[in-house]
Enzyme design. Structure first.
Site, PDB file in Angstrom:
ATOM      1  CG  ASP A  57      -1.795   1.153   1.369  1.00  0.00           C
ATOM      2  OD1 ASP A  57      -1.679   2.079   0.539  1.00  0.00           O
ATOM      3  OD2 ASP A  57      -2.641   1.154   2.287  1.00  0.00           O
ATOM      4  CE1 TYR A  97      -7.415  10.477  -9.339  1.00  0.00           C
ATOM      5  CE2 TYR A  97      -8.402  12.036 -10.885  1.00  0.00           C
ATOM      6  CZ  TYR A  97      -7.628  10.916 -10.637  1.00  0.00           C
ATOM      7  OH  TYR A  97      -7.060  10.227 -11.689  1.00  0.00           O
ATOM      8  CE  LYS A 106      -4.052  11.117  -9.950  1.00  0.00           C
ATOM      9  NZ  LYS A 106      -2.981  10.110 -10.065  1.00  0.00           N
TER      10      LYS A 106
HETATM   11  P1  NDP Z   1      -7.139   1.321 -11.922  1.00  0.00           P
HETATM   12  O1  NDP Z   1      -8.161   1.520 -10.872  1.00  0.00           O
HETATM   13  O2  NDP Z   1      -7.452   0.505 -13.118  1.00  0.00           O
HETATM   14  O3  NDP Z   1      -5.794   0.724 -11.249  1.00  0.00           O
HETATM   15  C1  NDP Z   1      -5.282   1.313 -10.096  1.00  0.00           C
HETATM   16  C2  NDP Z   1      -3.999   0.615  -9.714  1.00  0.00           C
HETATM   17  O4  NDP Z   1      -3.467   1.239  -8.535  1.00  0.00           O
HETATM   18  C3  NDP Z   1      -4.216  -0.837  -9.374  1.00  0.00           C
HETATM   19  O5  NDP Z   1      -3.072  -1.563  -9.757  1.00  0.00           O
HETATM   20  C4  NDP Z   1      -4.349  -0.812  -7.860  1.00  0.00           C
HETATM   21  O6  NDP Z   1      -3.986  -2.038  -7.217  1.00  0.00           O
HETATM   22  C5  NDP Z   1      -3.332   0.260  -7.529  1.00  0.00           C
HETATM   23  N1  NDP Z   1      -3.551   0.860  -6.229  1.00  0.00           N
HETATM   24  C6  NDP Z   1      -4.687   1.442  -5.756  1.00  0.00           C
HETATM   25  N2  NDP Z   1      -4.506   1.877  -4.508  1.00  0.00           N
HETATM   26  C7  NDP Z   1      -3.226   1.563  -4.181  1.00  0.00           C
HETATM   27  C8  NDP Z   1      -2.455   1.728  -3.010  1.00  0.00           C
HETATM   28  N3  NDP Z   1      -2.940   2.328  -1.918  1.00  0.00           N
HETATM   29  N4  NDP Z   1      -1.190   1.263  -3.006  1.00  0.00           N
HETATM   30  C9  NDP Z   1      -0.677   0.656  -4.106  1.00  0.00           C
HETATM   31  N5  NDP Z   1      -1.361   0.468  -5.232  1.00  0.00           N
HETATM   32  C10 NDP Z   1      -2.629   0.906  -5.259  1.00  0.00           C
HETATM   33  O7  NDP Z   1      -6.688   2.791 -12.328  1.00  0.00           O
HETATM   34  P2  NDP Z   1      -6.086   3.397 -13.687  1.00  0.00           P
HETATM   35  O8  NDP Z   1      -5.212   2.432 -14.350  1.00  0.00           O
HETATM   36  O9  NDP Z   1      -7.193   4.023 -14.422  1.00  0.00           O
HETATM   37  O10 NDP Z   1      -5.231   4.586 -13.069  1.00  0.00           O
HETATM   38  C11 NDP Z   1      -3.820   4.550 -12.936  1.00  0.00           C
HETATM   39  C12 NDP Z   1      -3.354   5.962 -12.637  1.00  0.00           C
HETATM   40  O11 NDP Z   1      -3.721   6.823 -13.711  1.00  0.00           O
HETATM   41  C13 NDP Z   1      -3.962   6.554 -11.366  1.00  0.00           C
HETATM   42  O12 NDP Z   1      -2.991   7.342 -10.709  1.00  0.00           O
HETATM   43  C14 NDP Z   1      -5.062   7.424 -11.903  1.00  0.00           C
HETATM   44  O13 NDP Z   1      -5.378   8.469 -11.037  1.00  0.00           O
HETATM   45  C15 NDP Z   1      -4.430   7.923 -13.193  1.00  0.00           C
HETATM   46  N6  NDP Z   1      -5.389   8.413 -14.167  1.00  0.00           N
HETATM   47  C16 NDP Z   1      -6.341   7.590 -14.695  1.00  0.00           C
HETATM   48  C17 NDP Z   1      -7.236   8.082 -15.625  1.00  0.00           C
HETATM   49  C18 NDP Z   1      -8.302   7.261 -16.258  1.00  0.00           C
HETATM   50  O14 NDP Z   1      -9.144   7.833 -16.971  1.00  0.00           O
HETATM   51  N7  NDP Z   1      -8.321   5.953 -16.091  1.00  0.00           N
HETATM   52  C19 NDP Z   1      -7.183   9.507 -16.048  1.00  0.00           C
HETATM   53  C20 NDP Z   1      -6.149  10.254 -15.418  1.00  0.00           C
HETATM   54  C21 NDP Z   1      -5.287   9.722 -14.525  1.00  0.00           C
HETATM   55  P3  NDP Z   1      -5.097  -3.216  -7.025  1.00  0.00           P
HETATM   56  O15 NDP Z   1      -5.403  -3.702  -8.411  1.00  0.00           O
HETATM   57  O16 NDP Z   1      -4.397  -4.237  -6.204  1.00  0.00           O
HETATM   58  O17 NDP Z   1      -6.285  -2.597  -6.363  1.00  0.00           O
END
Ligand code: NDP
Length: 257
Positions: free
Chosen positions: A72, A164, A168
């Protein structure tokens, strides 16, 4: 820029990359693209062990080592231990992608302290503690790439996402500050700001909202994780050596409209 998967040019040979949140979505695509360009890759996850193993299988299929860690990023001590374990398993990270992120959307009037704190602890403090833990190795080798994953919401604002957007936006100041702090050691720090990308984060959005957003995107579609990956590979490679302190949007042009 060609698709990351087709660009197997060995540009990251010998590098070790750490991608936080590599079990699905954008992080998975980034981990796979980095591996296909020659990097050994460590990924972290919090809840989706199966997803993390699927990503790891993809990294290994590309012929690279993969280390998987449950960690985490909001837990500073766990992050220090995780970076130590990565270092012992595949070497100190040269490339850090602070990708792990969550949303806890709700209108401000209804936002609980916990909604604010959890998002800031994960999306902003998580990048701080992970970067701090990786910096010693980068300083020692006088080479490093820090790539933070922000969001265009930081610049646009979005109703229901004050927590958020604030986290960011914080990553912007963080990125520019460390770019100034560690540039003399040949370490770059940049922020990628994706727009609307098809992952679990956007999967639950109402159809009418998605249709409205799509209509405002000059390229007329939501992005995919694979649309983000080539830029990460480029910034991580030698080609990105003179780019630091920048925010680069990958949003189909949404923010420019
Ligand atoms: P997802 O929800 O698909 O994936 C999130 C990932 O982060 C997962 O691997 C999850 O692990 C991990 N995660 C969540 N919380 C924690 C934590 N506390 N510690 C470690 N790992 C954690 O998100 P996206 O792929 O969409 O997003 C990835 C990044 O891109 C984020 O920072 C998001 O804010 C950013 N982003 C996304 C956008 C979008 O439209 N999708 C747009 C702009 C930015 P687990 O699978 O084990 O839960």
């Amino acid at each position: 820029m060609a698709d990351a998967a087709s660009l197997n040019d060995g540009s990251l040979d010998g590098r070790v990359a750490l991608v936080t949140g590599g079990s699905r979505g954008i992080g998975r695509a980034l981990a796979l693209a980095l591996a296909r360009h020659g990097a050994d890759v460590a990924i972290t996850y919090v809840s989706q062990a199966k997803g993390a193993e699927e990503t790891a299988a993809g990294v290994r299929a590309a012929g690279r080592h993969c280390h998987v860690a449950a960690c985490d990023v909001a837990d500073g001590a766990a992050v220090v231990a995780m970076v130590q374990a990565v270092t012992e398993a595949i070497g100190p990270p040269d490339i850090l992608v602070n990708n792990a992120g969550i949303t806890r959307d709700t209108l401000l009037m209804r936002m609980k302290d916990e909604d604010w704190d959890t998002v800031v602890a994960t999306d902003l403090r998580g990048a701080f503690v992970t970067t701090r833990a990786c910096l010693r190795g980068m300083m020692k080798s006088r080479w490093g790439r820090i790539i933070n994953i922000g969001s265009i919401v930081a610049a646009m604002g979005n109703p229901g996402q004050a927590n958020y957007a604030a986290a960011k936006a914080g990553l912007g100041g963080f990125t520019r500050s460390i770019a100034r702090e560690v540039g003399s050691r040949n370490i770059t720090a940049n922020l990628i700001a994706p727009g609307f990308i098809e992952t679990d984060i956007t999967a639950d959005l109402p159809d009418d909202l998605v249709a409205r957003v799509r209509a405002q995107i000059p390229l007329q579609r939501l992005g995919t994780p694979e649309d983000v990956a080539p830029l990460v590979v480029f910034l991580a490679s030698e080609s990105g050596r003179y780019i630091t302190g920048q925010t680069i949007n990958v949003d189909g042009g949404l923010l420019t409209t």
